[in-house]
Design an enzyme around this catalytic site. Sequence first.
Site, PDB file in Angstrom:
ATOM      1  N   ASP A  64      -0.465  -6.063 -23.294  1.00 38.43           N
ATOM      2  CA  ASP A  64       0.328  -6.725 -22.256  1.00 38.43           C
ATOM      3  C   ASP A  64       1.055  -7.931 -22.850  1.00 38.43           C
ATOM      4  OD1 ASP A  64      -0.790  -4.910 -20.663  1.00 38.43           O
ATOM      5  OD2 ASP A  64      -1.869  -6.319 -19.347  1.00 38.43           O
ATOM      6  N   TYR A  65       0.341  -8.631 -23.733  1.00 36.69           N
ATOM      7  CA  TYR A  65       0.917  -9.834 -24.315  1.00 36.69           C
ATOM      8  C   TYR A  65       2.184  -9.499 -25.124  1.00 36.69           C
ATOM      9  CZ  TYR A  65       1.571 -13.942 -27.201  1.00 36.69           C
ATOM     10  OH  TYR A  65       2.125 -15.029 -27.821  1.00 36.69           O
ATOM     11  N   ASP A  76       4.967  -8.682 -22.811  1.00 35.94           N
ATOM     12  CA  ASP A  76       5.528  -9.891 -22.193  1.00 35.94           C
ATOM     13  C   ASP A  76       6.430 -10.647 -23.163  1.00 35.94           C
ATOM     14  OD1 ASP A  76       4.206  -9.287 -19.932  1.00 35.94           O
ATOM     15  OD2 ASP A  76       2.596 -10.765 -20.194  1.00 35.94           O
ATOM     16  N   SER A  83      14.105  17.976   6.972  1.00 39.94           N
ATOM     17  CA  SER A  83      12.656  17.862   7.065  1.00 39.94           C
ATOM     18  C   SER A  83      12.076  19.263   6.920  1.00 39.94           C
ATOM     19  CB  SER A  83      12.249  17.211   8.384  1.00 39.94           C
ATOM     20  OG  SER A  83      12.844  17.917   9.434  1.00 39.94           O
ATOM     21  N   LEU A  84      10.777  19.365   6.941  1.00 41.80           N
ATOM     22  CA  LEU A  84      10.155  20.670   6.687  1.00 41.80           C
ATOM     23  C   LEU A  84       9.482  21.226   7.927  1.00 41.80           C
ATOM     24  CD1 LEU A  84       8.387  19.906   3.287  1.00 41.80           C
ATOM     25  CD2 LEU A  84      10.363  21.386   3.622  1.00 41.80           C
ATOM     26  N   GLU A 139       3.781  21.969  -4.417  1.00 38.23           N
ATOM     27  CA  GLU A 139       3.646  20.556  -4.797  1.00 38.23           C
ATOM     28  C   GLU A 139       2.792  19.853  -3.765  1.00 38.23           C
ATOM     29  OE1 GLU A 139       7.649  19.002  -4.881  1.00 38.23           O
ATOM     30  OE2 GLU A 139       8.326  20.717  -6.028  1.00 38.23           O
ATOM     31  N   LYS A 195       2.044  17.205  -0.998  1.00 30.13           N
ATOM     32  CA  LYS A 195       2.898  16.499  -0.055  1.00 30.13           C
ATOM     33  C   LYS A 195       2.400  15.054   0.028  1.00 30.13           C
ATOM     34  CE  LYS A 195       5.055  17.080   4.441  1.00 30.13           C
ATOM     35  NZ  LYS A 195       4.788  15.798   5.062  1.00 30.13           N
ATOM     36  N   ASP A 247       1.949  11.356   1.021  1.00 32.36           N
ATOM     37  CA  ASP A 247       2.087  10.679   2.310  1.00 32.36           C
ATOM     38  C   ASP A 247       2.720   9.305   2.099  1.00 32.36           C
ATOM     39  OD1 ASP A 247       1.934  10.313   4.966  1.00 32.36           O
ATOM     40  OD2 ASP A 247      -0.237  10.050   5.072  1.00 32.36           O
ATOM     41  N   ARG A 256      15.632   7.853   4.190  1.00 30.42           N
ATOM     42  CA  ARG A 256      16.055   9.099   4.811  1.00 30.42           C
ATOM     43  C   ARG A 256      16.815   8.829   6.106  1.00 30.42           C
ATOM     44  NH1 ARG A 256      13.936  12.535   8.646  1.00 30.42           N
ATOM     45  NH2 ARG A 256      14.617  14.685   8.382  1.00 30.42           N
ATOM     46  N   GLU A 279       9.257  10.622  -3.190  1.00 28.03           N
ATOM     47  CA  GLU A 279       8.429   9.980  -2.181  1.00 28.03           C
ATOM     48  C   GLU A 279       7.892   8.667  -2.743  1.00 28.03           C
ATOM     49  OE1 GLU A 279       8.476  11.592   0.573  1.00 28.03           O
ATOM     50  OE2 GLU A 279       6.780  10.935   1.787  1.00 28.03           O
ATOM     51  N   TYR A 310      12.988  16.210  -6.646  1.00 33.90           N
ATOM     52  CA  TYR A 310      14.194  16.976  -6.362  1.00 33.90           C
ATOM     53  C   TYR A 310      15.365  16.342  -7.091  1.00 33.90           C
ATOM     54  CZ  TYR A 310      16.782  20.027  -3.077  1.00 33.90           C
ATOM     55  OH  TYR A 310      17.519  21.002  -2.512  1.00 33.90           O
ATOM     56  N   LYS A 324       7.901  25.677  -1.957  1.00 37.10           N
ATOM     57  CA  LYS A 324       9.344  25.862  -2.094  1.00 37.10           C
ATOM     58  C   LYS A 324       9.652  27.164  -2.833  1.00 37.10           C
ATOM     59  CE  LYS A 324       9.777  20.864  -2.546  1.00 37.10           C
ATOM     60  NZ  LYS A 324      10.000  19.704  -3.407  1.00 37.10           N
ATOM     61  N   LYS A 380       0.094  21.769   6.365  1.00 37.06           N
ATOM     62  CA  LYS A 380      -0.519  20.500   6.760  1.00 37.06           C
ATOM     63  C   LYS A 380      -2.031  20.622   6.752  1.00 37.06           C
ATOM     64  CE  LYS A 380       2.495  17.402   8.194  1.00 37.06           C
ATOM     65  NZ  LYS A 380       2.568  16.603   9.203  1.00 37.06           N
ATOM     66  N   CYS A 428     -23.110  -4.676  35.308  1.00 37.53           N
ATOM     67  CA  CYS A 428     -22.332  -5.245  34.217  1.00 37.53           C
ATOM     68  C   CYS A 428     -23.274  -5.753  33.124  1.00 37.53           C
ATOM     69  CB  CYS A 428     -21.475  -6.392  34.746  1.00 37.53           C
ATOM     70  SG  CYS A 428     -20.693  -7.339  33.432  1.00 37.53           S
ATOM     71  N   CYS A 447     -16.183  -4.418  36.693  1.00 38.73           N
ATOM     72  CA  CYS A 447     -17.034  -5.507  37.136  1.00 38.73           C
ATOM     73  C   CYS A 447     -16.113  -6.427  37.932  1.00 38.73           C
ATOM     74  CB  CYS A 447     -17.628  -6.260  35.939  1.00 38.73           C
ATOM     75  SG  CYS A 447     -18.370  -7.829  36.415  1.00 38.73           S
ATOM     76  N   CYS A 485     -17.976 -13.544  35.859  1.00 37.82           N
ATOM     77  CA  CYS A 485     -18.607 -12.812  34.758  1.00 37.82           C
ATOM     78  C   CYS A 485     -18.193 -13.432  33.417  1.00 37.82           C
ATOM     79  CB  CYS A 485     -18.180 -11.347  34.830  1.00 37.82           C
ATOM     80  SG  CYS A 485     -18.577 -10.401  33.357  1.00 37.82           S
TER      81      CYS A 485
HETATM   82  S1  IVH Z   1      10.721  18.385  -0.293  1.00 38.34           S
HETATM   83  C1  IVH Z   1      13.882  20.203   2.271  1.00 38.34           C
HETATM   84  N1  IVH Z   1       8.566  17.706  -1.631  1.00 38.34           N
HETATM   85  O1  IVH Z   1       7.691  15.413   3.310  1.00 38.34           O
HETATM   86  C2  IVH Z   1      12.980  19.552   1.317  1.00 38.34           C
HETATM   87  N2  IVH Z   1       8.995  16.622   0.420  1.00 38.34           N
HETATM   88  O2  IVH Z   1       8.965  16.774   6.091  1.00 38.34           O
HETATM   89  C3  IVH Z   1      12.225  18.445   1.926  1.00 38.34           C
HETATM   90  N3  IVH Z   1       7.341  14.914   1.020  1.00 38.34           N
HETATM   91  O3  IVH Z   1      10.765  14.059   4.213  1.00 38.34           O
HETATM   92  C4  IVH Z   1      11.523  17.573   1.013  1.00 38.34           C
HETATM   93  N4  IVH Z   1       6.079  15.147  -0.758  1.00 38.34           N
HETATM   94  O4  IVH Z   1       9.235  12.665   2.787  1.00 38.34           O
HETATM   95  C5  IVH Z   1       9.305  17.508  -0.530  1.00 38.34           C
HETATM   96  N5  IVH Z   1       6.705  17.193  -2.930  1.00 38.34           N
HETATM   97  C6  IVH Z   1       7.441  16.982  -1.835  1.00 38.34           C
HETATM   98  C7  IVH Z   1       7.089  16.025  -0.867  1.00 38.34           C
HETATM   99  C8  IVH Z   1       7.893  15.885   0.259  1.00 38.34           C
HETATM  100  C9  IVH Z   1       6.251  14.484   0.387  1.00 38.34           C
HETATM  101  C10 IVH Z   1       7.809  14.430   2.336  1.00 38.34           C
HETATM  102  C11 IVH Z   1       9.251  13.989   2.365  1.00 38.34           C
HETATM  103  C12 IVH Z   1       9.913  14.811   3.429  1.00 38.34           C
HETATM  104  C13 IVH Z   1       8.749  15.321   4.215  1.00 38.34           C
HETATM  105  C14 IVH Z   1       9.048  16.711   4.743  1.00 38.34           C
END
Ligand code: IVH
Length: 665
Positions: free
Chosen positions: A33-34, A37, A82-83, A114, A116, A118, A137, A171, A224, A286, A310, A404, A422, A427
Amino acid sequence: MNNSVSEKIEYLRKKINHHNHKYYVLSESEISDYDYDMLIKELLELEKLHPELITKDSPTQRVGSDLTKNINQIKHKTPMLSLSNTYSEEELRAFDQRVKGGLETEEEIEYVVELKIDGVSASIHYKNGVLYQAATRGDGNVGEEITQNIRTINSIPLSVNEAKPFEVRGEVFMPIEEFKKMNRERETNGDKIFANPRNSTAGTLKLLDPHEVAKRPLDIFTYYILSDKLDIKSQMEGLEYLKRLGFKTNPEYQLCKNIEEVISYCRNWENERDNLPYEIDGVVIKVNFIKQQQQLGSIAKSPRWATSFKFKAKQVITKLKKVTWQIGRTGAVTPVAELEPVLLSGSTISRATLHNYDEIQRKDIREGDFVKLEKGGDVIPKIVSVDLTQRLVDSIVLPIPKECPSCKQELIKSESEVALYCVNVNCPAQIKGKLNHFASRTAMDIEGLGEAIVNLFVDKGYLKSFVDIYNLPEYEEELKSLEGFGAKSIDNLFASINKSKEQPFHKVLFALGIRYVGAGVARKLATAFKTINNIRTATIESLEAVDEIGPSISNSIIQYFANIENVKLVDELKEKGLKFEEEISESNNQNLLGLSFVLTGSLEKLTRDEAKEKIILAGGKFVTSLSKKTNYLVAGENAGSKLEKAKKLGVKIISENDLNELLNN
Ligand code: IVH
C-alpha cells in the site's frame, strides 16, 4: 524538459492503472500500500506543478476536482430493459420452449448464466478510449447522470485500449462486509444507518458530492457491452472482451448447453448464495448468440432472449421463546415474537411483529414453537409458519390478553378493528409513547428529550402529561442530581424545552397525537382553520370540506375534543406559551398565493420540508405530482423524471434561486 515530465507522468499513470486493475479487478496485489501511495503522491505532485498536463482519465481524477453536479437526464441510446421472472424449474423449461419456438430453425441454443447481483444497474459510455458519461437506469428510457460518482469506483477503468465508442452495463453494489463496516462507522458517528447494501448503493449513487461517494465501498460487476462498431457475436464473447479491456466481471458465469444445465446452476447458487461476499437475488439466463437474441427481440419492457430465476426468500427456523404485548401511543396493543436469536440474510433477528391476535390465531402460533422466519427484500422479518412436527405436547393456544400489560386495565376489542386497545388515559406505556411522539423531531423537536429520558422521567414520576414537560424546570436541583445527568445537560434540555414553544401551530397540533392527524393533515387543518378554537368547534361537514379530510379523521377530531380532559390539556399548554394559532408574521407575505409548486431533486440551501413550509406560508400550494395545472416545477440537483414530464406538459421549470426570488419579491 516538459517532454520528460509528460513522459514521467505517463509512466506513473500506466503503472498506477496496472496496480489498480490488479487490486480492484483481480483482487491481487504486487506492491505494498505504501509503495502504491508513493506512486500516487508523485503523480499528484507532478500534476500540481503542471496542471496543463492533467487529463480526465488520470488516476488522480477519480474524484474530480470540480464539483460538476449530476443533474442531467440522459436518454439511453438503447433502452435499459428489465427481465421477466421465473420462480421454478417448470417456468425455466417453459422459457426454454418459448425461446425455441421463437427461433426460425432448429438451431442449437446455448445459454449464458450469470449471478443476478442485488444492486443498482448503471450504463457507462466510452469514446476514444475514455469514460465520458454514466447514467442510472431510471425508467429504462431516461436515467440520471452519475458520471462523477461512477468515476470514483476503483474497479472501473477511466480509460481503455479501445477507441471505438461503446457502452458498458453493469450492476453497482456494496460487498456485504464493507457495507457492515460502513454502517458500524455511521452508527458511531450518529449517522443514519442503511437497511441493506442495495439501498445503500442506490442512496450513494444519488449523492451530489463525489468526495463523499468515494468514501463509500462501491464496486461493480459489468455484464454487457454494446456497440455497433464492435463485432461481438455472443454474450460469452462480450464478457471475455470486457475482461480484456480491464473491466470487472463476475467470475461465476457459465455457458450451458441446455436448460437442464441452467437448472442445476440455479439450484446450486440458491444453496450457495450465503457463501458469497455480495448479495444476489437470483440468476440471469441469457441466450448466448447475439443473432438469436436479435431474432427473438423483446416484448414490452423485457427481452424474449433472457429471463431471471428468482430465489425464494431466505428462511430460517428458530424458537419462539415468548410473545410479549406492546402498547403504542394510541393504546393499540400489538403482539411481538421474542425469538431465539438467529442469523438471517446477514442480520441477527431476535424479535418480529405478529401484527395482531388474528394473525396468531390464523397461523396457530404458540410459545415454545419452532417457527419459520422469512426475510424478503426488506429488512423486517416475518413469521411464515409453525413447524408442527416440533411442537411440544403440552403447548397451549395463546390466550387473548385480557388486561393491559402496563397498567393492568381491561383491554377493549372494537367490532370494526382487529386490534386490541387499552383505553386507560393514565396507562404509563401509552403516556411514554405519547410523550415520545410529542418531543420528537417532527413534532415539538425537543432535543435532549429522547426515548430513554422520557421513559426514565415517567418512571420517576416527573412526567405524566405534555404540560409536565414545561414544568420540569421546577425540579432543576433534583434533575441535576440524577445519576448520569450533569448540570450542563439539564440546562441544555431546559433550553430546548423553551425553544419548542416557538414551534408553529401545525407542529403543535401534530404533537398532540390526535388519531389519524399526521403531519400533513395537521398542516392542512392549521391552514384551513387558523386556530385551535376553530378546529375544536368545527362540525363534521366543515372538517370534511378540507381537501383530503375524510370521515375517519373528522370523527377522530370530534371525539378528541368531546373529551373534556383534552380541552383542558390544550388550555394548559396554551398557558405555557405554545402556539395554537397560525402565525402570519410580517415576513410571511402571500407572494405565492394561488400558485402551485412541485419539487424534484434536492435543493442546495433548503431541505425539501423547508421549501414546502416556505411555499405554503407564502400562500402557495405544495403538490407532489405534476399536472398541466401545476404552475412551477422547482428543479434541484439530480432532478428526477419529473423534469421531462414538466417539459412535456409545458410547466415552467425554475431553480432554487428563482424560487427564492418569487418568495422574496
Ligand atoms: S442483464 C435485458 N445481468 O437485474 C438485460 N442484469 O431486471 C437486463 N442484474 O436491471 C440486464 N445482475 O439491474 C443482467 N448479470 C446480470 C445482472 C442483472 C443484476 C439486474 C439489473 C437489471 C435487473 C433485471
